[in-house]
Design an enzyme around this catalytic site. Structure first.
Site, short mmCIF file in Angstrom:
data_model
loop_
_atom_site.label_atom_id
_atom_site.label_comp_id
_atom_site.label_asym_id
_atom_site.label_seq_id
_atom_site.Cartn_x
_atom_site.Cartn_y
_atom_site.Cartn_z
CG ASP A 103 -2.00 1.01 1.21
OD1 ASP A 103 -1.91 1.96 0.42
OD2 ASP A 103 -2.95 0.88 2.00
CG HIS A 126 -8.09 0.96 -5.04
ND1 HIS A 126 -9.08 1.80 -4.56
CD2 HIS A 126 -6.93 1.37 -4.42
CE1 HIS A 126 -8.57 2.66 -3.71
NE2 HIS A 126 -7.26 2.43 -3.61
#
Length: 429
Positions: A243, A337
């Site tokens: 991330d 995403h």
């Protein structure tokens, strides 16, 4: 036993005479023996046991590990806690000014907070009534960052100084916001690589408020500890995904203009400052973990193992948005995403994401209350966070596995110069 997450010191050779001297200390308790062995560095592994000797009073104390000695600077062009690396522990807390408190009380509070932050970040005790919680530790990369919410300006009679960039965020379809855990007059972000150092700072900041303000909400977070992996790497979140791959880098030519308000920007007191969007994003982990690994990768658009785009290469290889498989399907799904959040898919909109994970226990129905304390930084949230979130709102595959439960937007002024406190240009301008 020594902390296995820290690098081991090399084991020095012990002579027979030293070994005999060590065994002669029959009066030394096991607790003292093990404690002093760690302090002197003489820890010998023998069939799983630890053997050492007590340090003589005249011997110098062993230096702190690198984890404790790392220090961020309080004074500077920008406030700390924005471009610093992710820390292992974090606290974010919002305050509301007390009834009757205004500009004068706010200025006195920021002056106290700034002095406390300066001392604690240097590894010193707080200026008054220190609790000794962090007495044995070094600075441990502690950062303390201060910001002002939209409501702060009306409370202090400074409405004319409120930035237009601080206008309330629009509503999004994924919002399930708890107003009691959103916004606030004042915001403080605390990060450190030691849990006790971080808590010590949180407690000191809270005690400093006195009667000037009260806690509106407070949240705790964590990241992977430095040194926990064999090599430096991008962090993972609680979904197991790498991330932060496409975070802007300070080395990039346009980093400053994306993240910080220019020195000639408006209002003048925000020069070299930034805007923080803070969101508590609940991850619906039970639903997420029912997906296969391939399905999870399709939702994100990146491989779970190394963060590389599904179109191939390494984590930093540019994503090929047009690549298809043998059946003609896009390799990176249209609603992935990572595809939707790309700056080149959002008019260049970019933000510096600097989050913490959170886990606040198990609900009564057995579901983990866990997710991401999302914190992102940008020169203007209307050009950074808002356009990206609007696009995510319209078709992000990840949306069904997350829930935005609280939200805040804060103006974070530039760093304080020597002899100044954070926000002085606003409060005394």
């Amino acid at each position: 036993m020594p902390d296995q997450s820290l690098p081991k010191a090399p084991t020095p050779e012990v002579t027979p005479g030293e070994r005999e001297a060590a065994s002669a200390h029959e009066g030394i308790s096991r607790r003292r023996l093990l404690g002093t062995a760690g302090a002197t560095g003489l820890v010998l592994g023998t069939a799983g046991a630890a053997v050492g000797y007590a340090a003589a009073p005249s011997e110098a104390a062993a230096p702190l590990t690198s984890l404790g000695t790392d220090r961020a600077m309080f004074h500077g062009k920008h406030q700390p806690g924005i471009t610093d690396g992710l820390q292992a522990r974090g606290h974010v807390v919002a305050f509301d000014l007390a009834a009757g408190a205004g500009r004068k009380e706010a200025a006195a509070l920021l002056r106290r907070w700034s002095e406390t932050a300066r001392r604690l970040m240097a590894g010193e005790p707080s200026p008054h009534d220190d609790t000794d919680v962090a007495r044995d530790a070094g600075p441990s990369s502690l950062t303390i960052t201060f910001g002002f919410g939209h409501s702060f300006f009306a409370r202090t009679g400074l409405e004319k100084q409120r930035p237009t960039a601080l206008d309330p965020l629009p509503e999004f379809s994924s919002d399930h916001l708890d107003k009691n855990r959103s916004n606030g007059d004042l915001w403080v972000q605390i990060g450190a690589n030691d849990a006790l150092v971080a808590f010590h700072a949180l407690r000191a900041i809270q005690k400093d408020t006195g009667r000037a303000a009260t806690v509106r909400w407070q949240m705790n977070g964590f990241n992977r500890s430095p040194g926990a992996t064999s090599h430096p790497m991008t962090a993972r979140n609680l979904m197991g995904q790498i991330d932060g791959t496409r975070n802007p880098k300070p080395s990039e030519a346009d980093f400053g203009q994306r993240i910080f308000v220019p020195e000639t920007g408006e209002p003048a007191w925000m020069a070299n400052g930034s805007y923080a969007v803070v969101r508590r994003i609940r991850m619906l982990l039970d639903d997420w973990e029912k997906l296969s690994g391939k399905a999870q990768e399709d939702v994100i658009g990146r491989r779970k193992s190394d963060g590389a785009a599904l179109s191939g290469g390494t984590e930093t290889t540019a994503m090929d948005l047009e690549k298809t498989d043998a059946q003609g399907n896009l390799v990176v799904p249209i609603n992935a995403h990572a595809r939707i959040t790309r700056p080149d898919q959002n008019g260049g909109a970019a933000m510096l994401r600097r989050p913490f994970s959170f886990h606040d226990g198990i609900d009564t129905d057995g579901v983990p209350d866990a997710g991401l304390l999302f914190i992102c930084w940008q020169a203007d949230p209307l050009r950074g966070f808002v356009p990206v979130q609007r696009k995510l709102d319209r078709g992000d595959a990840l949306s069904q596995f997350i829930r935005h439960e609280s939200s805040g937007l804060f103006a974070v002024p530039g760093g304080a110069a020597e002899g100044e406190y954070v926000g002085q240009k606003l409060l005394e301008g």
